[in-house]
Design an enzyme around this catalytic site. Structure first.
Site, PDB file in Angstrom:
ATOM      1  N   HIS A 311       4.460   8.383  -1.593  1.00  0.00           N
ATOM      2  CA  HIS A 311       5.047   7.056  -1.799  1.00  0.00           C
ATOM      3  C   HIS A 311       4.160   5.978  -1.178  1.00  0.00           C
ATOM      4  O   HIS A 311       3.809   4.992  -1.830  1.00  0.00           O
ATOM      5  CB  HIS A 311       6.447   7.025  -1.179  1.00  0.00           C
ATOM      6  CG  HIS A 311       7.134   5.701  -1.283  1.00  0.00           C
ATOM      7  ND1 HIS A 311       8.195   5.477  -2.143  1.00  0.00           N
ATOM      8  CD2 HIS A 311       6.939   4.526  -0.626  1.00  0.00           C
ATOM      9  CE1 HIS A 311       8.599   4.227  -2.013  1.00  0.00           C
ATOM     10  NE2 HIS A 311       7.852   3.630  -1.094  1.00  0.00           N
ATOM     11  N   GLU A 312       3.807   6.150   0.090  1.00  0.00           N
ATOM     12  CA  GLU A 312       2.989   5.144   0.775  1.00  0.00           C
ATOM     13  C   GLU A 312       1.581   5.085   0.197  1.00  0.00           C
ATOM     14  O   GLU A 312       0.982   4.006   0.122  1.00  0.00           O
ATOM     15  CB  GLU A 312       2.935   5.429   2.273  1.00  0.00           C
ATOM     16  CG  GLU A 312       4.278   5.334   2.989  1.00  0.00           C
ATOM     17  CD  GLU A 312       4.952   3.986   2.802  1.00  0.00           C
ATOM     18  OE1 GLU A 312       4.257   2.951   2.850  1.00  0.00           O
ATOM     19  OE2 GLU A 312       6.180   3.959   2.595  1.00  0.00           O
ATOM     20  N   HIS A 315       1.187   2.645  -2.554  1.00  0.00           N
ATOM     21  CA  HIS A 315       1.207   1.232  -2.173  1.00  0.00           C
ATOM     22  C   HIS A 315      -0.183   0.669  -1.889  1.00  0.00           C
ATOM     23  O   HIS A 315      -0.330  -0.547  -1.728  1.00  0.00           O
ATOM     24  CB  HIS A 315       2.059   1.036  -0.915  1.00  0.00           C
ATOM     25  CG  HIS A 315       3.531   1.017  -1.159  1.00  0.00           C
ATOM     26  ND1 HIS A 315       4.105   0.420  -2.261  1.00  0.00           N
ATOM     27  CD2 HIS A 315       4.575   1.499  -0.415  1.00  0.00           C
ATOM     28  CE1 HIS A 315       5.422   0.541  -2.197  1.00  0.00           C
ATOM     29  NE2 HIS A 315       5.726   1.192  -1.093  1.00  0.00           N
ATOM     30  N   ASP A 326       7.963  -1.800  -4.689  1.00  0.00           N
ATOM     31  CA  ASP A 326       9.232  -1.079  -4.558  1.00  0.00           C
ATOM     32  C   ASP A 326      10.272  -1.747  -5.446  1.00  0.00           C
ATOM     33  O   ASP A 326      11.062  -2.573  -4.995  1.00  0.00           O
ATOM     34  CB  ASP A 326       9.703  -1.061  -3.094  1.00  0.00           C
ATOM     35  CG  ASP A 326       8.871  -0.137  -2.226  1.00  0.00           C
ATOM     36  OD1 ASP A 326       8.646   1.009  -2.642  1.00  0.00           O
ATOM     37  OD2 ASP A 326       8.446  -0.562  -1.143  1.00  0.00           O
TER      38      ASP A 326
END
EC number: 3.4.24.39
Length: 378
Positions: A311-312, A315, A326
């Site tokens: 997930h990170e 980004h 998000d």
């Protein structure tokens, strides 16, 4: 005959677990909740959030225009088309066991105002006209409850602001004090104690494997790509595969293009933040919740350290360009996004990569078969 009745009952149970939400046009849902942007100073903005419906709304503010952290609340564009760099944080929140204090209750026809300064998290380096818009979805619980049952969509007016770049530069940015230290001073190795370093390295190494396997699967698993990204065409499959492979490539502490910290140097962790990313710096910072998560979950679509790394990673511009935002958390929200929003949503990549966990969802329901069969015989 009763066996097939019982089997049908299992099928009825399975259907909600595997059925896909229908993506909704976010603009078409903009009647219940309205957001109006009003200029409140040179770079100050007031967001007026109004409940236009007939029932109270119990709103969770995480990663929305109501978020109190220095997050991306509005999209900012300049009249010459130049990219306005976002300098704030993208946090990943813990959505389990939510408490009443995390919600804002908005009675019918009532409004709540949020004031923020766009110069604190955006690089307003050009003079001229900037256009601000806000669009998204706010998680909603039953009035008085804390279980997320739905989302309300919002799409604001377009606010135009003439901005003097020199005056905007005088506004203290949210993380100037921290970034001014330089990378070497921001990363003292002694903060990464052996236990945390071991856990982080393990999460990064397994995230590499999971993301690599997911990248390969994206090339061939048309239906799974459609489930999470709302398209089946070869171009989408190729792009999803490319992004997952790139995320795999940055999941390392050894000279990668994304810096993975062991600590909360900027001191922006809160009791609900698992980790956060500075996309402008390609930096990821874990919070105490990150270390409390399981390394690998065996529960359906639950958060773990491996999924958090993926997930990170999404980004960071050095992994995915443009970097993912998000737009929605969790399986239900992520799979309800439009194709364009899903492609730009970090959680879709983490959920897709960990989609094998769906087996556990089905397994739990199949284990209920004997009990359903017994019940059918009464």
């Amino acid at each position: 005959m009763k066996f097939f009745t019982a089997l049908a009952a299992v099928g009825a149970l399975l259907a909600p677990a595997v059925a896909l939400p229908t993506p909704a046009s976010e603009a078409s849902h903009n009647q219940t909740l309205s957001v109006r942007l009003v200029r409140a100073g040179h770079t100050m903005v007031r967001a007026i959030v109004t409940n236009n419906g007939e029932r109270p709304l119990h709103l969770l503010s995480f990663n929305t225009i109501m978020d109190e952290n220095p997050t991306s609340k509005v999209d900012v564009s300049h009249e010459d088309g130049g990219e306005v760099e976002f300098l704030g944080m993208l946090p990943r929140y813990d959505l389990s066991d939510l408490t009443e204090d995390l919600f804002t209750r908005l009675a019918p026809k009532d409004s709540v105002e949020h004031l923020f300064d766009i110069a604190t998290v955006h690089d307003l380096k050009w003079d001229g006209k900037y256009t601000l818009t806000a669009r998204g979805a706010i998680p909603v619980a039953e009035d008085g409850g804390t279980d997320i049952i739905d989302h309300v969509y919002y799409e604001s007016n377009a606010l135009e602001m003439d901005i003097d770049a020199r005056k905007a530069a005088m506004v203290p940015r949210a993380f100037d004090d921290y970034f001014s230290k330089g990378l070497d001073k921001r990363r003292p190795l002694d903060i990464c104690n052996p236990m945390k370093e071991k856990a982080l390295r393990a999460a990064l190494q397994d995230a590499q494997k999971v993301a690599t396997e997911a990248a390969a699967a994206a090339q061939n698993n048309t239906e799974k790509v459609f489930e999470f990204f709302r398209a089946r065409d070869p171009g989408t499959r190729k792009e999803v595969s490319k992004r997952l492979a790139s995320i795999s490539g940055v999941a390392t502490m050894d000279g990668g293009s994304v810096t993975w910290f062991c600590s909360d140097g900027p001191r922006r962790c809160s009791p609900r933040i698992i980790a956060y990313t500075f996309p402008a710096r390609n930096e990821v910072h874990p919070c105490s919740l990150f270390w409390q998560l399981p390394h690998r979950t065996n529960e359906c679509h639950r958060q773990d350290r491996i999924g958090t790394v993926i997930h990170e990673g999404a980004h960071n511009p050095n992994a995915v360009t443009p970097h993912c935002k998000d737009h929605g958390y969790g399986y239900n929200r992520a799979t309800a996004l439009s194709h364009q929003r899903a492609m730009g949503n970090a959680d879709n990549y983490a959920l897709f990569a960990n989609a094998r966990q769906l087996v556990f969802c089905l397994l739990h329901l199949f284990l209920a078969l004997p009990f359903i069969y017994i019940f059918a015989n009464f």
